[in-house]
Design a protein around this motif. Sequence first.
Motif, PDB file in Angstrom:
ATOM      1  N   TRP A  29       0.937  -1.202  -0.028  1.00 46.54           N
ATOM      2  CA  TRP A  29      -0.127   0.024  -0.047  1.00 46.54           C
ATOM      3  C   TRP A  29       0.740   1.212  -0.001  1.00 46.54           C
ATOM      4  O   TRP A  29       0.452   2.293  -0.772  1.00 46.54           O
ATOM      5  N   GLY A  30       2.007   1.190   0.675  1.00 43.21           N
ATOM      6  CA  GLY A  30       2.820   2.303   0.725  1.00 43.21           C
ATOM      7  C   GLY A  30       3.564   2.376  -0.587  1.00 43.21           C
ATOM      8  O   GLY A  30       3.667   3.635  -1.068  1.00 43.21           O
ATOM      9  N   ILE A  31       3.910   1.697  -1.266  1.00 40.82           N
ATOM     10  CA  ILE A  31       4.405   1.610  -2.756  1.00 40.82           C
ATOM     11  C   ILE A  31       3.369   2.246  -3.689  1.00 40.82           C
ATOM     12  O   ILE A  31       3.787   3.186  -4.350  1.00 40.82           O
ATOM     13  N   VAL A  32       2.032   1.766  -3.618  1.00 41.90           N
ATOM     14  CA  VAL A  32       1.132   2.352  -4.388  1.00 41.90           C
ATOM     15  C   VAL A  32       1.069   3.551  -4.001  1.00 41.90           C
ATOM     16  O   VAL A  32       0.676   4.586  -5.068  1.00 41.90           O
ATOM     17  N   ALA A  33       0.873   4.375  -2.859  1.00 47.27           N
ATOM     18  CA  ALA A  33       0.671   5.561  -2.496  1.00 47.27           C
ATOM     19  C   ALA A  33       1.589   6.477  -2.842  1.00 47.27           C
ATOM     20  O   ALA A  33       1.506   7.644  -3.634  1.00 47.27           O
ATOM     21  N   ALA A  34       3.032   5.901  -2.595  1.00 43.22           N
ATOM     22  CA  ALA A  34       4.149   6.832  -2.932  1.00 43.22           C
ATOM     23  C   ALA A  34       4.334   6.896  -4.620  1.00 43.22           C
ATOM     24  O   ALA A  34       4.661   8.091  -5.026  1.00 43.22           O
ATOM     25  N   GLY A  35       4.064   5.656  -4.999  1.00 41.51           N
ATOM     26  CA  GLY A  35       4.299   5.623  -6.499  1.00 41.51           C
ATOM     27  C   GLY A  35       3.406   6.564  -7.254  1.00 41.51           C
ATOM     28  O   GLY A  35       3.648   7.116  -8.229  1.00 41.51           O
ATOM     29  N   ALA A  36       1.909   6.370  -6.883  1.00 38.86           N
ATOM     30  CA  ALA A  36       1.135   7.141  -7.618  1.00 38.86           C
ATOM     31  C   ALA A  36       1.134   8.653  -7.521  1.00 38.86           C
ATOM     32  O   ALA A  36       1.185   9.406  -8.438  1.00 38.86           O
ATOM     33  N   SER A  37       1.292   9.069  -6.373  1.00 39.84           N
ATOM     34  CA  SER A  37       1.764  10.467  -5.859  1.00 39.84           C
ATOM     35  C   SER A  37       2.900  11.042  -6.864  1.00 39.84           C
ATOM     36  O   SER A  37       2.808  12.173  -7.332  1.00 39.84           O
ATOM     37  N   LEU A  38       3.931  10.179  -6.806  1.00 40.60           N
ATOM     38  CA  LEU A  38       5.237  10.726  -7.380  1.00 40.60           C
ATOM     39  C   LEU A  38       5.074  10.810  -9.011  1.00 40.60           C
ATOM     40  O   LEU A  38       5.681  11.843  -9.521  1.00 40.60           O
ATOM     41  N   MET A  39       4.462   9.750  -9.420  1.00 44.33           N
ATOM     42  CA  MET A  39       4.169   9.732 -10.935  1.00 44.33           C
ATOM     43  C   MET A  39       3.267  10.818 -11.407  1.00 44.33           C
ATOM     44  O   MET A  39       3.460  11.447 -12.335  1.00 44.33           O
ATOM     45  N   PHE A  40       2.274  10.813 -10.711  1.00 47.27           N
ATOM     46  CA  PHE A  40       1.329  11.959 -10.967  1.00 47.27           C
ATOM     47  C   PHE A  40       1.882  13.489 -10.784  1.00 47.27           C
ATOM     48  O   PHE A  40       1.841  14.338 -11.545  1.00 47.27           O
ATOM     49  N   ALA A  41       3.001  13.438  -9.785  1.00 42.96           N
ATOM     50  CA  ALA A  41       3.528  14.956  -9.778  1.00 42.96           C
ATOM     51  C   ALA A  41       4.445  15.078 -10.965  1.00 42.96           C
ATOM     52  O   ALA A  41       4.909  16.119 -11.077  1.00 42.96           O
TER      53      ALA A  41
ATOM     54  N   GLU B 299      -1.826   5.678 -11.400  1.00 39.27           N
ATOM     55  CA  GLU B 299      -2.469   4.862 -10.295  1.00 39.27           C
ATOM     56  C   GLU B 299      -2.240   3.417 -10.796  1.00 39.27           C
ATOM     57  O   GLU B 299      -1.929   2.482  -9.929  1.00 39.27           O
ATOM     58  N   PHE B 300      -2.465   3.116 -12.249  1.00 38.41           N
ATOM     59  CA  PHE B 300      -2.424   1.757 -12.480  1.00 38.41           C
ATOM     60  C   PHE B 300      -1.057   1.175 -12.611  1.00 38.41           C
ATOM     61  O   PHE B 300      -0.837  -0.068 -12.202  1.00 38.41           O
ATOM     62  N   LEU B 301      -0.068   1.885 -13.045  1.00 37.47           N
ATOM     63  CA  LEU B 301       1.399   1.594 -12.776  1.00 37.47           C
ATOM     64  C   LEU B 301       1.679   1.218 -11.649  1.00 37.47           C
ATOM     65  O   LEU B 301       2.490   0.231 -11.128  1.00 37.47           O
ATOM     66  N   ALA B 302       1.384   2.365 -10.529  1.00 39.63           N
ATOM     67  CA  ALA B 302       1.819   2.089  -9.210  1.00 39.63           C
ATOM     68  C   ALA B 302       1.137   0.854  -8.541  1.00 39.63           C
ATOM     69  O   ALA B 302       1.638   0.030  -7.699  1.00 39.63           O
ATOM     70  N   SER B 303      -0.132   0.538  -8.935  1.00 42.29           N
ATOM     71  CA  SER B 303      -0.869  -0.866  -8.522  1.00 42.29           C
ATOM     72  C   SER B 303      -0.034  -1.936  -8.766  1.00 42.29           C
ATOM     73  O   SER B 303       0.281  -2.943  -8.295  1.00 42.29           O
ATOM     74  N   LEU B 304       0.477  -1.780 -10.108  1.00 40.10           N
ATOM     75  CA  LEU B 304       1.294  -3.186 -10.664  1.00 40.10           C
ATOM     76  C   LEU B 304       2.496  -3.359 -10.279  1.00 40.10           C
ATOM     77  O   LEU B 304       2.760  -4.322  -9.574  1.00 40.10           O
TER      78      LEU B 304
ATOM     79  N   LEU C 159       3.659  -6.335  -7.551  1.00 42.59           N
ATOM     80  CA  LEU C 159       4.980  -7.252  -7.285  1.00 42.59           C
ATOM     81  C   LEU C 159       5.840  -7.009  -6.306  1.00 42.59           C
ATOM     82  O   LEU C 159       6.253  -8.153  -5.595  1.00 42.59           O
ATOM     83  N   ALA C 160       5.502  -5.824  -5.626  1.00 41.87           N
ATOM     84  CA  ALA C 160       6.132  -5.776  -4.303  1.00 41.87           C
ATOM     85  C   ALA C 160       5.473  -6.648  -3.172  1.00 41.87           C
ATOM     86  O   ALA C 160       6.303  -7.122  -2.300  1.00 41.87           O
ATOM     87  N   PHE C 161       4.261  -6.829  -3.187  1.00 42.30           N
ATOM     88  CA  PHE C 161       3.871  -7.783  -2.400  1.00 42.30           C
ATOM     89  C   PHE C 161       4.120  -9.205  -2.606  1.00 42.30           C
ATOM     90  O   PHE C 161       4.458  -9.795  -1.564  1.00 42.30           O
ATOM     91  N   LEU C 162       4.187  -9.674  -3.653  1.00 41.67           N
ATOM     92  CA  LEU C 162       4.803 -10.841  -3.897  1.00 41.67           C
ATOM     93  C   LEU C 162       6.126 -11.111  -3.366  1.00 41.67           C
ATOM     94  O   LEU C 162       6.506 -11.978  -2.789  1.00 41.67           O
ATOM     95  N   ALA C 163       7.244 -10.185  -3.890  1.00 44.32           N
ATOM     96  CA  ALA C 163       8.590 -10.205  -3.315  1.00 44.32           C
ATOM     97  C   ALA C 163       8.596 -10.203  -1.935  1.00 44.32           C
ATOM     98  O   ALA C 163       9.245 -11.079  -1.272  1.00 44.32           O
ATOM     99  N   VAL C 164       7.835  -9.477  -1.176  1.00 48.20           N
ATOM    100  CA  VAL C 164       7.881  -9.266   0.118  1.00 48.20           C
ATOM    101  C   VAL C 164       7.366 -10.613   1.050  1.00 48.20           C
ATOM    102  O   VAL C 164       7.790 -10.929   1.811  1.00 48.20           O
ATOM    103  N   PHE C 165       6.116 -11.054   0.273  1.00 47.66           N
ATOM    104  CA  PHE C 165       5.699 -12.358   0.788  1.00 47.66           C
ATOM    105  C   PHE C 165       6.492 -13.595   0.828  1.00 47.66           C
ATOM    106  O   PHE C 165       6.823 -14.239   1.686  1.00 47.66           O
ATOM    107  N   LEU C 166       7.335 -13.536  -0.179  1.00 45.52           N
ATOM    108  CA  LEU C 166       8.424 -14.745  -0.475  1.00 45.52           C
ATOM    109  C   LEU C 166       9.341 -14.434   0.563  1.00 45.52           C
ATOM    110  O   LEU C 166      10.037 -15.223   1.035  1.00 45.52           O
ATOM    111  N   TRP C 167      10.011 -12.977   0.648  1.00 51.67           N
ATOM    112  CA  TRP C 167      11.137 -12.793   1.522  1.00 51.67           C
ATOM    113  C   TRP C 167      10.795 -13.131   2.971  1.00 51.67           C
ATOM    114  O   TRP C 167      11.866 -13.310   3.681  1.00 51.67           O
ATOM    115  N   THR C 168       9.509 -12.873   3.387  1.00 48.30           N
ATOM    116  CA  THR C 168       9.100 -13.085   4.639  1.00 48.30           C
ATOM    117  C   THR C 168       9.441 -14.541   5.143  1.00 48.30           C
ATOM    118  O   THR C 168      10.042 -14.751   6.315  1.00 48.30           O
TER     119      THR C 168
END
Length: 104
Positions: free
Chosen positions: A33-45, A54-59, A63-72
């Motif tokens: 969620w932090g990746i999406v929030a930061a990414g969407a606002s930075l790309m819009f800015a 918003e769509f690209l940040a969601s993608l 990917l971040a969720f999958l990577a973090v899930f496995l890393w956990t």
Amino acid sequence: MSTIPHSAAPRSPRLHLAARIVAAIFGGYGFAWGIVAAGASLMFAAGMDFHDAEFLASLFGVLAFLAVFLWTFAARRLWVVWTVLVGGGALLAAVGSFVQSRLV
């Protein structure tokens, strides 16, 4: 004889696994969620259309969720996982909130 020193063995393997599952699901969600929030606002800015950002940040978030899930489950120390997920998620959400407040 066990090859793991007694002090390194977890006290309760089920509790340790439950903590990793909770970290993977809820910590991973917060971090993504932090990746999406930061990414969407930075790309819009940066000038990207809002819906495209918003769509690209969601993608990136998926990917971040999958990577973090496995890393956990692959990480050695659970406290490092929680620190990165909670601290990183909070920092990314703060960046997204700050950038958004400067745009409005």
